[in-house]
Motif scaffolding. Structure first.
Motif, mmCIF file in Angstrom:
data_model
loop_
_atom_site.group_PDB
_atom_site.id
_atom_site.type_symbol
_atom_site.label_atom_id
_atom_site.label_comp_id
_atom_site.label_asym_id
_atom_site.label_seq_id
_atom_site.Cartn_x
_atom_site.Cartn_y
_atom_site.Cartn_z
ATOM 1 N N SER A 164 55.010 42.437 54.946
ATOM 2 C CA SER A 164 53.940 43.141 55.690
ATOM 3 C C SER A 164 52.926 43.744 54.718
ATOM 4 O O SER A 164 52.420 44.850 54.922
ATOM 5 N N ALA A 165 52.656 43.007 53.634
ATOM 6 C CA ALA A 165 51.713 43.471 52.612
ATOM 7 C C ALA A 165 50.355 42.805 52.816
ATOM 8 O O ALA A 165 50.274 41.663 53.283
ATOM 9 N N GLU A 166 49.308 43.530 52.481
ATOM 10 C CA GLU A 166 47.944 43.006 52.594
ATOM 11 C C GLU A 166 47.332 42.889 51.203
ATOM 12 O O GLU A 166 47.207 43.877 50.483
ATOM 13 N N LEU A 167 46.987 41.668 50.831
ATOM 14 C CA LEU A 167 46.341 41.435 49.535
ATOM 15 C C LEU A 167 44.848 41.258 49.760
ATOM 16 O O LEU A 167 44.438 40.425 50.584
ATOM 17 N N PRO A 168 44.014 42.006 49.069
ATOM 18 C CA PRO A 168 42.565 41.847 49.257
ATOM 19 C C PRO A 168 42.116 40.475 48.771
ATOM 20 O O PRO A 168 42.707 39.898 47.855
ATOM 21 N N LEU A 169 41.092 39.938 49.391
ATOM 22 C CA LEU A 169 40.564 38.652 48.972
ATOM 23 C C LEU A 169 39.975 38.767 47.567
ATOM 24 O O LEU A 169 39.139 39.617 47.306
ATOM 25 N N TYR A 201 39.568 42.116 36.829
ATOM 26 C CA TYR A 201 40.131 41.584 35.582
ATOM 27 C C TYR A 201 41.009 40.353 35.762
ATOM 28 O O TYR A 201 41.255 39.627 34.800
ATOM 29 N N LEU A 202 41.478 40.101 36.984
ATOM 30 C CA LEU A 202 42.534 39.118 37.192
ATOM 31 C C LEU A 202 42.080 37.693 36.875
ATOM 32 O O LEU A 202 42.845 36.909 36.304
ATOM 33 N N ALA A 221 49.426 49.677 36.540
ATOM 34 C CA ALA A 221 48.760 49.525 37.836
ATOM 35 C C ALA A 221 47.316 49.065 37.655
ATOM 36 O O ALA A 221 46.425 49.414 38.418
ATOM 37 N N PHE A 222 47.090 48.269 36.603
ATOM 38 C CA PHE A 222 45.781 47.712 36.262
ATOM 39 C C PHE A 222 44.736 48.792 35.998
ATOM 40 O O PHE A 222 43.558 48.614 36.277
ATOM 41 N N MET A 277 46.110 49.126 44.049
ATOM 42 C CA MET A 277 46.415 48.468 42.792
ATOM 43 C C MET A 277 45.784 47.066 42.729
ATOM 44 O O MET A 277 45.182 46.688 41.719
ATOM 45 N N THR A 278 45.908 46.315 43.811
ATOM 46 C CA THR A 278 45.366 44.957 43.818
ATOM 47 C C THR A 278 43.842 44.955 43.868
ATOM 48 O O THR A 278 43.192 44.093 43.278
#
Length: 506
Positions: free
Chosen positions: A256-261, A110-111, A136-137, A103-104
């Motif tokens: 414990s979440a990973e956000l993409p750069l 677009y963000l 979910a974008f 999702m991210t």
């Protein structure tokens, strides 16, 4: 002149001496005016602060944001919702790390634009996370209630906020147009209710529904906050979902979440186009895949872009200049393989295909024509561009083009025996056909008299002719003969049927 310099020098020294304070005098002044410190105490009972408040800076930072996530965190301005449903949604998202990552990653296109628009309007940056909840974008998302796009606009609400929806494009899916409309709507709702949680409830449930819920609570002497209103389960979960995503974005390590750069940099640029151009050619000139091109231009529903309706396209930042250079160097003359033909009269698909030099299957495929339908007059069909149709499509057609269909009615030749005192008018009324058609089928004048037992030819729909053949009694007509081999396809106009679908939101 020589006498002037000593005079000036002495004047300056005299003034400086007047302005000088001796150390003793300064100490005396401090002793006479001691500094006064007034302690400040909070009003009311103390309450624990939330995790978001701990990590959100209270003053503006002088350093640039490390990435877009950091920039979003700095703009958090909505009050946190402290509710058990928030913890429930946090656990739901945290147990699905793959879903969060997909999702991210999808949102990275677009963000940046959404955050820019929110900051320009002075709105809370939490609202940039709302499409995670809505779609979910996914700009191609469509709900069961026909809401579309990453901001999930219903058709009527989209029209109200000037989002064009026609056979060639749907601005509810357009990145720039839908974001503008969504933020306009959210600002309007916040102005109505004075509370962001209530504004979000109205975005999901409808402003009228929220207004009536508030009125009911006021009448009953109850509170009117988001948590206190009686609302459907979906709306009850709506703000908790957003709060949960906000908390995960704020402190991803806690979940414990990973956000993409996502770099704090525009992902795309808007590029002007002045000619109708095929989607495949535009993608080729920009050196991007067609799927990547459509991801930034998701409102397009046809293989061609009409410049009169869409004068700009979005391209990845580094590919915009590539497109402009390649477009200037493109020397083949024709940019578009397709144009629009407005159907002059109601036609079968076979007749329309013959007129434009296409196969029936090809015409159906490019225009999404369902089986057993005729094309109604005024419909705008995509057809191949020829040497005689080099003019680009007009703005009137590009902005308002539509396609309308009617059921293709198969008729059967039927012979009816006239009864005593029958007329063409009485037979036409009985069998639900027009007097003019009945006269034409039998080569008679409209006011012609009939003899008892006279054979009258009719072309009736298959079901109607079967009903006539099996009917008995004077009201159904007498002695009917039908011919199963003789069938005729006739276009039939029909009223717009159906009732509006149940509105889930907006």
């Amino acid at each position: 002149m020589n006498l002037l310099y000593p005079v000036l020098l002495s004047s300056v020294l005299w003034l400086a001496g007047c302005a000088t304070v001796t150390p003793d005098a300064a100490n005396t002044a401090e002793a006479e005016t001691p500094a006064v410190h007034t302690p400040r105490y909070p009003n009311g009972a103390l309450s624990p602060i939330t995790r978001t408040q701990v990590t959100t800076p209270g003053v503006a930072s002088l350093s640039a944001p490390a990435d877009l996530w950091d920039r979003i965190r700095r703009g958090f301005a909505m009050p946190d919702l402290d509710h058990e449903l928030v913890q429930d949604r946090e656990q739901w998202y945290a147990s699905r790390p793959d879903y969060i990552l997909r999702m991210t990653e999808r949102s990275s296109k677009y963000l940046f634009h959404i955050v820019e628009e929110l900051e320009r309007r002075g709105m809370p940056t939490e609202l940039a996370l709302l499409p995670y909840i809505e779609s979910a974008f996914n700009p191609q998302a469509v709900s069961s209630a026909k809401a579309a796009g990453m901001w999930q606009f219903m058709p009527a609400t989209g029209t109200y906020f000037d989002l064009k929806q026609n056979v060639f494009r749907d601005d509810r899916r357009d990145v720039l147009a839908s974001t503008r409309a969504a933020l306009d709507y959210l600002q309007k709702l916040h102005g109505m209710f004075g509370d962001w949680h209530l504004a979000l409830a109205a975005y999901n449930w409808g402003e009228g529904s929220v207004g009536r819920a508030i009125a009911r609570n006021r009448k009953a002497g109850l509170g009117i906050t988001y948590a206190e209103l009686n609302m459907p389960a979906e709306t009850r979960m709506y703000v908790p979902k957003l709060q949960a995503v906000k908390n995960i974005v704020n402190t991803p390590e806690a979940f414990s979440a990973e956000l993409p750069l996502i770099e704090n940099h525009p992902y795309f640029q808007a590029v002007d186009i002045k000619r109708d151009i095929d989607v495949e050619l535009a993608a080729k000139l920009a050196d991007v895949t067609v799927s990547d091109f459509r991801a930034l231009n998701p409102s397009l529903s046809r293989p061609v872009i009409f410049a009169a309706g869409i004068p700009q396209i979005l391209l990845p930042w580094d590919n915009a200049k590539v497109f402009e250079r390649n477009l200037d160097a493109y020397g083949k003359g024709q940019y578009s393989s397709w144009t629009v033909w407005t159907v002059p009269s109601t036609l079968t698909v076979a007749d329309a295909a013959q007129r434009v030099g296409m196969s029936e299957e090809g015409l159906r495929a490019i225009n999404n024509i369902p089986p057993r339908m005729v094309i109604k007059a005024g419909s705008a069909l995509m057809v191949p561009r020829t040497a005689s149709t080099l003019t680009d499509v007009s703005s009137q057609v590009a902005d308002n083009g539509h396609v309308a269909f009617a059921p293709e009615i198969v008729t059967r030749r039927t012979t009816v025996k006239a009864q005593k005192r029958d007329t063409l008018a009485s037979l036409a009324q009985r069998h639900r056909v027009s007097v003019a058609n009945l006269a034409d089928w039998n080569d008679l004048k409209v006011g012609a008299s009939l003899k008892a037992g006279q054979s009258i030819v009719m072309f009736l729909p298959m079901r109607a002719s079967s009903a006539v053949a099996t009917a008995r009694g004077p009201r159904a007509g007498a002695k009917v003969a039908t011919s199963a081999r003789s069938t005729k396809a006739q276009p039939q106009t029909s009223k717009k049927g159906g009732t509006p679908s149940k509105v889930r939101k907006r």
